[in-house]
Design a protein around this motif. Structure first.
Motif, PDB file in Angstrom:
ATOM      1  N   SER A 147     -89.228 -64.732 -10.663  1.00 15.54           N
ATOM      2  CA  SER A 147     -89.115 -63.592  -9.755  1.00 15.54           C
ATOM      3  C   SER A 147     -87.882 -62.747 -10.061  1.00 15.54           C
ATOM      4  O   SER A 147     -87.953 -61.518 -10.134  1.00 15.54           O
ATOM      5  CB  SER A 147     -89.071 -64.102  -8.309  1.00 15.54           C
ATOM      6  N   ARG A 148     -86.734 -63.387 -10.267  1.00 12.48           N
ATOM      7  CA  ARG A 148     -85.504 -62.635 -10.540  1.00 12.48           C
ATOM      8  C   ARG A 148     -85.527 -61.986 -11.920  1.00 12.48           C
ATOM      9  O   ARG A 148     -84.939 -60.922 -12.120  1.00 12.48           O
ATOM     10  CB  ARG A 148     -84.273 -63.524 -10.383  1.00 12.48           C
ATOM     11  N   THR A 149     -86.240 -62.580 -12.858  1.00 14.10           N
ATOM     12  CA  THR A 149     -86.398 -61.957 -14.180  1.00 14.10           C
ATOM     13  C   THR A 149     -87.234 -60.693 -14.052  1.00 14.10           C
ATOM     14  O   THR A 149     -86.885 -59.644 -14.608  1.00 14.10           O
ATOM     15  CB  THR A 149     -87.042 -62.949 -15.176  1.00 14.10           C
ATOM     16  N   ILE A 150     -88.312 -60.764 -13.303  1.00 14.68           N
ATOM     17  CA  ILE A 150     -89.156 -59.580 -13.070  1.00 14.68           C
ATOM     18  C   ILE A 150     -88.349 -58.492 -12.365  1.00 14.68           C
ATOM     19  O   ILE A 150     -88.405 -57.317 -12.741  1.00 14.68           O
ATOM     20  CB  ILE A 150     -90.415 -59.968 -12.266  1.00 14.68           C
ATOM     21  N   GLU A 151     -87.576 -58.862 -11.343  1.00 13.47           N
ATOM     22  CA  GLU A 151     -86.757 -57.879 -10.630  1.00 13.47           C
ATOM     23  C   GLU A 151     -85.719 -57.246 -11.550  1.00 13.47           C
ATOM     24  O   GLU A 151     -85.399 -56.059 -11.409  1.00 13.47           O
ATOM     25  CB  GLU A 151     -86.083 -58.536  -9.423  1.00 13.47           C
ATOM     26  N   THR A 152     -85.202 -58.005 -12.503  1.00 14.94           N
ATOM     27  CA  THR A 152     -84.226 -57.449 -13.441  1.00 14.94           C
ATOM     28  C   THR A 152     -84.903 -56.479 -14.408  1.00 14.94           C
ATOM     29  O   THR A 152     -84.324 -55.447 -14.764  1.00 14.94           O
ATOM     30  CB  THR A 152     -83.487 -58.581 -14.181  1.00 14.94           C
ATOM     31  N   PHE A 153     -86.145 -56.752 -14.806  1.00 11.97           N
ATOM     32  CA  PHE A 153     -86.911 -55.773 -15.583  1.00 11.97           C
ATOM     33  C   PHE A 153     -87.053 -54.481 -14.777  1.00 11.97           C
ATOM     34  O   PHE A 153     -86.881 -53.388 -15.312  1.00 11.97           O
ATOM     35  CB  PHE A 153     -88.312 -56.305 -15.924  1.00 11.97           C
ATOM     36  N   GLU A 154     -87.361 -54.619 -13.494  1.00 11.94           N
ATOM     37  CA  GLU A 154     -87.489 -53.445 -12.627  1.00 11.94           C
ATOM     38  C   GLU A 154     -86.168 -52.691 -12.528  1.00 11.94           C
ATOM     39  O   GLU A 154     -86.135 -51.461 -12.603  1.00 11.94           O
ATOM     40  CB  GLU A 154     -87.968 -53.869 -11.235  1.00 11.94           C
ATOM     41  N   ASN A 155     -85.053 -53.427 -12.389  1.00 14.13           N
ATOM     42  CA  ASN A 155     -83.735 -52.804 -12.319  1.00 14.13           C
ATOM     43  C   ASN A 155     -83.390 -52.046 -13.598  1.00 14.13           C
ATOM     44  O   ASN A 155     -82.621 -51.090 -13.572  1.00 14.13           O
ATOM     45  CB  ASN A 155     -82.647 -53.845 -12.031  1.00 14.13           C
ATOM     46  N   ALA A 156     -83.957 -52.483 -14.724  1.00 12.66           N
ATOM     47  CA  ALA A 156     -83.715 -51.828 -16.019  1.00 12.66           C
ATOM     48  C   ALA A 156     -84.620 -50.620 -16.210  1.00 12.66           C
ATOM     49  O   ALA A 156     -84.582 -49.979 -17.262  1.00 12.66           O
ATOM     50  CB  ALA A 156     -83.918 -52.830 -17.143  1.00 12.66           C
ATOM     51  N   GLY A 157     -85.457 -50.317 -15.225  1.00  8.62           N
ATOM     52  CA  GLY A 157     -86.357 -49.174 -15.326  1.00  8.62           C
ATOM     53  C   GLY A 157     -87.600 -49.452 -16.143  1.00  8.62           C
ATOM     54  O   GLY A 157     -88.234 -48.534 -16.659  1.00  8.62           O
ATOM     55  N   LEU A 158     -87.964 -50.720 -16.261  1.00 12.17           N
ATOM     56  CA  LEU A 158     -89.118 -51.095 -17.077  1.00 12.17           C
ATOM     57  C   LEU A 158     -90.320 -51.507 -16.237  1.00 12.17           C
ATOM     58  O   LEU A 158     -91.184 -52.242 -16.707  1.00 12.17           O
ATOM     59  CB  LEU A 158     -88.729 -52.231 -18.039  1.00 12.17           C
ATOM     60  N   LEU A 159     -90.389 -51.019 -15.013  1.00 12.31           N
ATOM     61  CA  LEU A 159     -91.506 -51.364 -14.131  1.00 12.31           C
ATOM     62  C   LEU A 159     -92.848 -50.988 -14.746  1.00 12.31           C
ATOM     63  O   LEU A 159     -93.819 -51.725 -14.638  1.00 12.31           O
ATOM     64  CB  LEU A 159     -91.330 -50.674 -12.778  1.00 12.31           C
ATOM     65  N   ARG A 160     -92.910 -49.881 -15.437  1.00  6.93           N
ATOM     66  CA  ARG A 160     -94.183 -49.432 -16.023  1.00  6.93           C
ATOM     67  C   ARG A 160     -94.652 -50.349 -17.141  1.00  6.93           C
ATOM     68  O   ARG A 160     -95.835 -50.377 -17.467  1.00  6.93           O
ATOM     69  CB  ARG A 160     -94.046 -48.009 -16.542  1.00  6.93           C
ATOM     70  N   GLN A 161     -93.726 -51.111 -17.746  1.00  6.71           N
ATOM     71  CA  GLN A 161     -94.103 -52.015 -18.826  1.00  6.71           C
ATOM     72  C   GLN A 161     -94.554 -53.384 -18.302  1.00  6.71           C
ATOM     73  O   GLN A 161     -95.171 -54.134 -19.040  1.00  6.71           O
ATOM     74  CB  GLN A 161     -92.928 -52.206 -19.798  1.00  6.71           C
ATOM     75  N   LEU A 162     -94.224 -53.695 -17.064  1.00  4.87           N
ATOM     76  CA  LEU A 162     -94.574 -55.003 -16.514  1.00  4.87           C
ATOM     77  C   LEU A 162     -96.053 -55.064 -16.153  1.00  4.87           C
ATOM     78  O   LEU A 162     -96.617 -54.116 -15.621  1.00  4.87           O
ATOM     79  CB  LEU A 162     -93.750 -55.299 -15.269  1.00  4.87           C
ATOM     80  N   ARG A 163     -96.659 -56.178 -16.419  1.00  8.76           N
ATOM     81  CA  ARG A 163     -98.054 -56.430 -16.045  1.00  8.76           C
ATOM     82  C   ARG A 163     -98.113 -57.703 -15.234  1.00  8.76           C
ATOM     83  O   ARG A 163     -97.395 -58.659 -15.500  1.00  8.76           O
ATOM     84  CB  ARG A 163     -98.946 -56.583 -17.284  1.00  8.76           C
ATOM     85  N   SER A 164     -98.993 -57.718 -14.255  1.00  8.84           N
ATOM     86  CA  SER A 164     -99.182 -58.931 -13.469  1.00  8.84           C
ATOM     87  C   SER A 164     -99.997 -59.918 -14.284  1.00  8.84           C
ATOM     88  O   SER A 164    -100.579 -59.577 -15.312  1.00  8.84           O
ATOM     89  CB  SER A 164     -99.886 -58.608 -12.148  1.00  8.84           C
ATOM     90  N   SER A 165    -100.058 -61.133 -13.807  1.00  9.05           N
ATOM     91  CA  SER A 165    -100.743 -62.180 -14.555  1.00  9.05           C
ATOM     92  C   SER A 165    -102.240 -61.911 -14.709  1.00  9.05           C
ATOM     93  O   SER A 165    -102.870 -62.450 -15.594  1.00  9.05           O
ATOM     94  CB  SER A 165    -100.509 -63.540 -13.894  1.00  9.05           C
ATOM     95  N   GLY A 166    -102.819 -61.054 -13.880  1.00  4.67           N
ATOM     96  CA  GLY A 166    -104.244 -60.749 -13.977  1.00  4.67           C
ATOM     97  C   GLY A 166    -104.574 -59.743 -15.063  1.00  4.67           C
ATOM     98  O   GLY A 166    -105.706 -59.685 -15.542  1.00  4.67           O
ATOM     99  N   ASP A 167    -103.595 -58.925 -15.459  1.00  2.21           N
ATOM    100  CA  ASP A 167    -103.807 -57.927 -16.504  1.00  2.21           C
ATOM    101  C   ASP A 167    -103.548 -58.546 -17.874  1.00  2.21           C
ATOM    102  O   ASP A 167    -102.883 -59.559 -17.992  1.00  2.21           O
ATOM    103  CB  ASP A 167    -102.853 -56.744 -16.305  1.00  2.21           C
ATOM    104  N   THR A 168    -104.058 -57.903 -18.908  1.00  5.68           N
ATOM    105  CA  THR A 168    -103.797 -58.361 -20.266  1.00  5.68           C
ATOM    106  C   THR A 168    -102.638 -57.558 -20.841  1.00  5.68           C
ATOM    107  O   THR A 168    -102.794 -56.386 -21.162  1.00  5.68           O
ATOM    108  CB  THR A 168    -105.049 -58.195 -21.156  1.00  5.68           C
ATOM    109  N   PRO A 169    -101.468 -58.175 -20.974  1.00  3.38           N
ATOM    110  CA  PRO A 169    -100.316 -57.464 -21.510  1.00  3.38           C
ATOM    111  C   PRO A 169    -100.329 -57.476 -23.040  1.00  3.38           C
ATOM    112  O   PRO A 169    -101.011 -58.293 -23.656  1.00  3.38           O
ATOM    113  CB  PRO A 169     -99.137 -58.288 -20.984  1.00  3.38           C
ATOM    114  N   SER A 170     -99.554 -56.587 -23.633  1.00  4.21           N
ATOM    115  CA  SER A 170     -99.370 -56.608 -25.087  1.00  4.21           C
ATOM    116  C   SER A 170     -98.573 -57.846 -25.489  1.00  4.21           C
ATOM    117  O   SER A 170     -98.810 -58.434 -26.543  1.00  4.21           O
ATOM    118  CB  SER A 170     -98.605 -55.367 -25.552  1.00  4.21           C
TER     119      SER A 170
END
Length: 170
Positions: free
Chosen positions: A70-93
């Motif tokens: 959870s805190r790793t995901i929040e740190t991605f968000e803090n870095a402005g990378l929310l658009r790159q994050l995918r939930s476990s249901g999506d197929t990420p690169s």
């Protein structure tokens, strides 16, 4: 009330401020792997001779692996990378796979130790990058608030480096 046991104090981890370059692909953050007792809510103390115990009357707010994810995901968000994050249901690169190697209090040396292995894995299953992140924080007293805060600080030193590295590798 004399016979009632007090409830253990609960501690949390904080996300870190971070900056990273926007990656080309999307990424998901898997739940980290960890051997017991790190995959619990116990705050682990490593005694002399590598004997493991728990910090009495203290625990994490959730399983440590879930807090780290959870805190790793929040740190991605803090870095402005929310658009790159995918939930476990999506197929990420790419998938960021973490392993908790150490997240404990080294009692003989009075230091909080955090060691996390990280792999960026492509959608085809190829490991495109791997790295081990370590951090430690001195600890005056091996007690609930001081121990939890030292572990949080050590983890906080890793998070920005981890996110920037994973974003660049993805």
């Amino acid at each position: 009330m004399a016979g009632c046991a007090s409830a253990p104090q609960t501690y949390d981890l904080r996300p870190a401020p971070a900056s990273a370059h926007v990656s080309r692909g999307s990424i998901s953050v898997d739940i980290p792997t960890a051997a017991p007792p790190l995959d619990t809510d116990l705050i682990v103390v490593r005694e002399a001779g590598d004997l493991l115990s728990r910090l009495p009357d203290a625990r994490w707010a959730d399983r440590l692996t879930l807090l780290v994810q959870s805190r790793t995901i929040e740190t991605f968000e803090n870095a402005g990378l929310l658009r790159q994050l995918r939930s476990s249901g999506d197929t990420p690169s790419y998938r960021l796979m973490l392993g908790l190697r150490r997240f404990d209090i080294d009692a003989p040396n009075r230091v909080a130790q955090v060691e996390i292995s990280a792999q960026v894995v492509s959608s085809s299953g190829q490991v495109s990058a791997a790295k081990i992140f370590t951090s430690s924080e001195p600890l005056g007293e091996i007690a609930g608030p001081q121990a939890a805060q030292a572990l949080d600080r050590a983890f906080g030193h890793i998070l920005p480096r981890l996110v920037a590295w994973a974003a660049a590798a993805g």
